[in-house]
Design a protein around this motif. Sequence first.
Motif, PDB file in Angstrom:
ATOM      1  N   ALA A   2      36.983 -46.598 -34.483  1.00  0.00           N
ATOM      2  CA  ALA A   2      38.060 -45.730 -34.958  1.00  0.00           C
ATOM      3  C   ALA A   2      37.496 -44.502 -35.649  1.00  0.00           C
ATOM      4  O   ALA A   2      37.999 -43.385 -35.486  1.00  0.00           O
ATOM      5  CB  ALA A   2      38.977 -46.500 -35.906  1.00  0.00           C
ATOM      6  N   ARG A   3      36.435 -44.703 -36.429  1.00  0.00           N
ATOM      7  CA  ARG A   3      35.794 -43.549 -37.089  1.00  0.00           C
ATOM      8  C   ARG A   3      35.177 -42.620 -36.042  1.00  0.00           C
ATOM      9  O   ARG A   3      35.248 -41.395 -36.156  1.00  0.00           O
ATOM     10  CB  ARG A   3      34.726 -44.034 -38.074  1.00  0.00           C
ATOM     11  CG  ARG A   3      35.301 -44.689 -39.333  1.00  0.00           C
ATOM     12  CD  ARG A   3      34.232 -44.832 -40.409  1.00  0.00           C
ATOM     13  NE  ARG A   3      33.142 -45.716 -39.967  1.00  0.00           N
ATOM     14  CZ  ARG A   3      33.147 -47.036 -40.133  1.00  0.00           C
ATOM     15  NH1 ARG A   3      34.175 -47.630 -40.718  1.00  0.00           N
ATOM     16  NH2 ARG A   3      32.127 -47.764 -39.723  1.00  0.00           N
ATOM     17  N   ARG A   4      34.555 -43.209 -35.035  1.00  0.00           N
ATOM     18  CA  ARG A   4      33.948 -42.402 -33.980  1.00  0.00           C
ATOM     19  C   ARG A   4      35.031 -41.618 -33.217  1.00  0.00           C
ATOM     20  O   ARG A   4      34.823 -40.478 -32.822  1.00  0.00           O
ATOM     21  CB  ARG A   4      33.168 -43.305 -33.014  1.00  0.00           C
ATOM     22  CG  ARG A   4      32.434 -42.548 -31.895  1.00  0.00           C
ATOM     23  CD  ARG A   4      31.442 -41.541 -32.495  1.00  0.00           C
ATOM     24  NE  ARG A   4      30.749 -40.801 -31.471  1.00  0.00           N
ATOM     25  CZ  ARG A   4      29.530 -41.116 -31.044  1.00  0.00           C
ATOM     26  NH1 ARG A   4      28.890 -42.159 -31.562  1.00  0.00           N
ATOM     27  NH2 ARG A   4      28.952 -40.398 -30.124  1.00  0.00           N
ATOM     28  N   GLU A   6      37.774 -40.408 -34.435  1.00  0.00           N
ATOM     29  CA  GLU A   6      38.157 -39.237 -35.217  1.00  0.00           C
ATOM     30  C   GLU A   6      37.118 -38.135 -35.105  1.00  0.00           C
ATOM     31  O   GLU A   6      37.452 -36.947 -35.038  1.00  0.00           O
ATOM     32  CB  GLU A   6      38.389 -39.621 -36.675  1.00  0.00           C
ATOM     33  CG  GLU A   6      39.601 -40.521 -36.883  1.00  0.00           C
ATOM     34  CD  GLU A   6      40.868 -39.947 -36.272  1.00  0.00           C
ATOM     35  OE1 GLU A   6      41.088 -38.728 -36.381  1.00  0.00           O
ATOM     36  OE2 GLU A   6      41.634 -40.718 -35.657  1.00  0.00           O
ATOM     37  N   LEU A   7      35.854 -38.507 -35.061  1.00  0.00           N
ATOM     38  CA  LEU A   7      34.800 -37.509 -34.887  1.00  0.00           C
ATOM     39  C   LEU A   7      34.895 -36.846 -33.514  1.00  0.00           C
ATOM     40  O   LEU A   7      34.613 -35.654 -33.364  1.00  0.00           O
ATOM     41  CB  LEU A   7      33.423 -38.158 -35.049  1.00  0.00           C
ATOM     42  CG  LEU A   7      33.050 -38.629 -36.459  1.00  0.00           C
ATOM     43  CD1 LEU A   7      31.729 -39.398 -36.435  1.00  0.00           C
ATOM     44  CD2 LEU A   7      32.948 -37.439 -37.415  1.00  0.00           C
ATOM     45  N   GLU A   8      35.294 -37.624 -32.523  1.00  0.00           N
ATOM     46  CA  GLU A   8      35.359 -37.130 -31.145  1.00  0.00           C
ATOM     47  C   GLU A   8      36.712 -36.503 -30.806  1.00  0.00           C
ATOM     48  O   GLU A   8      36.901 -35.967 -29.718  1.00  0.00           O
ATOM     49  CB  GLU A   8      35.111 -38.300 -30.178  1.00  0.00           C
ATOM     50  CG  GLU A   8      33.740 -38.916 -30.260  1.00  0.00           C
ATOM     51  CD  GLU A   8      32.741 -38.228 -29.349  1.00  0.00           C
ATOM     52  OE1 GLU A   8      33.155 -37.388 -28.529  1.00  0.00           O
ATOM     53  OE2 GLU A   8      31.548 -38.536 -29.454  1.00  0.00           O
ATOM     54  N   ARG A   9      37.657 -36.578 -31.732  1.00  0.00           N
ATOM     55  CA  ARG A   9      39.036 -36.188 -31.415  1.00  0.00           C
ATOM     56  C   ARG A   9      39.151 -34.785 -30.804  1.00  0.00           C
ATOM     57  O   ARG A   9      39.879 -34.616 -29.801  1.00  0.00           O
ATOM     58  CB  ARG A   9      39.919 -36.294 -32.662  1.00  0.00           C
ATOM     59  CG  ARG A   9      41.374 -35.911 -32.417  1.00  0.00           C
ATOM     60  CD  ARG A   9      42.220 -36.075 -33.675  1.00  0.00           C
ATOM     61  NE  ARG A   9      42.458 -37.473 -33.986  1.00  0.00           N
ATOM     62  CZ  ARG A   9      43.446 -38.200 -33.475  1.00  0.00           C
ATOM     63  NH1 ARG A   9      44.291 -37.651 -32.608  1.00  0.00           N
ATOM     64  NH2 ARG A   9      43.607 -39.453 -33.816  1.00  0.00           N
ATOM     65  N   TRP A  34      43.895 -44.146 -29.002  1.00  0.00           N
ATOM     66  CA  TRP A  34      43.426 -44.597 -30.324  1.00  0.00           C
ATOM     67  C   TRP A  34      43.832 -46.054 -30.557  1.00  0.00           C
ATOM     68  O   TRP A  34      43.042 -46.858 -31.052  1.00  0.00           O
ATOM     69  CB  TRP A  34      44.012 -43.715 -31.420  1.00  0.00           C
ATOM     70  CG  TRP A  34      43.448 -44.002 -32.778  1.00  0.00           C
ATOM     71  CD1 TRP A  34      42.375 -43.395 -33.366  1.00  0.00           C
ATOM     72  CD2 TRP A  34      43.915 -44.983 -33.714  1.00  0.00           C
ATOM     73  NE1 TRP A  34      42.147 -43.937 -34.604  1.00  0.00           N
ATOM     74  CE2 TRP A  34      43.070 -44.910 -34.846  1.00  0.00           C
ATOM     75  CE3 TRP A  34      44.959 -45.900 -33.714  1.00  0.00           C
ATOM     76  CZ2 TRP A  34      43.247 -45.733 -35.961  1.00  0.00           C
ATOM     77  CZ3 TRP A  34      45.134 -46.728 -34.816  1.00  0.00           C
ATOM     78  CH2 TRP A  34      44.284 -46.639 -35.926  1.00  0.00           C
ATOM     79  N   HIS A  38      41.300 -49.101 -31.082  1.00  0.00           N
ATOM     80  CA  HIS A  38      41.383 -49.876 -32.325  1.00  0.00           C
ATOM     81  C   HIS A  38      41.474 -51.371 -32.040  1.00  0.00           C
ATOM     82  O   HIS A  38      40.924 -52.194 -32.785  1.00  0.00           O
ATOM     83  CB  HIS A  38      42.600 -49.411 -33.126  1.00  0.00           C
ATOM     84  CG  HIS A  38      42.753 -50.091 -34.451  1.00  0.00           C
ATOM     85  ND1 HIS A  38      41.892 -49.868 -35.502  1.00  0.00           N
ATOM     86  CD2 HIS A  38      43.668 -50.999 -34.883  1.00  0.00           C
ATOM     87  CE1 HIS A  38      42.273 -50.606 -36.538  1.00  0.00           C
ATOM     88  NE2 HIS A  38      43.351 -51.303 -36.180  1.00  0.00           N
TER      89      HIS A  38
END
Length: 292
Positions: A2-4, A6-9, A34, A38
Motif C-alpha cells: 500500500a505504501r509502494r 502511494e509512491l507509484e500513484r 488499490w 491491499h
Amino acid sequence: MARRFELERPRLRAVAYRILGSLGEADDALQDAWLRAHRADTSGVENPSGWLTTVVARVCLNMLRARDTRREQPLDDSADRGPAAAVATGSGGSADPAEEAQLADEVGVALLIVLDTLGPAERLAFVLHDMFDVPFDDIAAMLGKTPAATRQLASRARRRVRGVPVPDADLPRRRRAVDAYLAATRGGDFDALVSLLHPDVVLRADAAVVPTPEPVAVAGVERVARGAMVSMGRARSAGVVLVDGRVGMAMAENGRLRVVLRFTFADDGLIAGIDVIAEPERLNKLNITGIS
C-alpha cells in the motif's frame, strides 16, 4: 505494498489515464487497483512496480471491455444554442475539467481521439509498450495472447496513431487550413475564422449533433462562424486527424470520440463545406488515424 502504491500513484495514474482517456475513470481504476493490492498476498512479489502496473492495467482493460459503446451519451447541451453550435460542441463530465484539459494537452488531444478508435487489446498493448516500456511478454499475459500476437496488436495501433502517409499534394495546405480553423475557434478569433471560409460555405450536421428530429444545414460565412464561436471553449477537446484519408477534426469528451468534422475545400483552398457527424453508426464507419 500500500505504501509502494502511494509512491507509484502518479505513474499509475498516468498509465490509467492513457489507457482510459478519462480522468474520472482513471481515478476509479486506481481506487479499484488499490483495494486489490491491499487485499492481495504480495509476499512473493519480486517487482512491486511491475506488479502494480499489471494490476492497474488489468482493471483498465476490464473497464474498456465493459463499455457498451464509446459514445453512450447523447450530445444534449447544444440543443438550445442552434445547429451551427455543432461546429465545436461537446459536454463536460469530468470531476475536474481544468485538470482533464491539462492532461489532454500533455498527452495530445489528437492522440487520445485516435486511441479511442482502437479496440481494448490494441489500446492496452500500444499504451503499455510504446508509452511505458512494458515488455510484450508481460502484456501478453494480461491479454491471454502470445507475445507475437501482442506485438501485432501494438503494431496495428501504432500505424493508426502515427498515420499512413497519404499521396495527396494538397494535404499540407488543407492541414494548415484545419489547424487555423481550430486555432481560431479555440481563441475566439471571429475574423480569422471568417477568412478561412468560402462565401458559400455550408455546414451540415446529423440529427445526433443538435439533436433534432432531422439533419440540419447552415449556410453562409457569418452563420457558420458564429456557431463555432458559441462553442469555442469546448474546442480544446478537439484535434486534427485524418478522416477517411482526408484532413478533418475530431472532438472528444473525457477521452471518448463524440463528434467528427469532415471538410471539403474550394479550388482556392477555402473551406466550402463542413459535415458534422455525431451519430454512433456513422462514427463507427469512419477511419480515423493520426497524421504522419
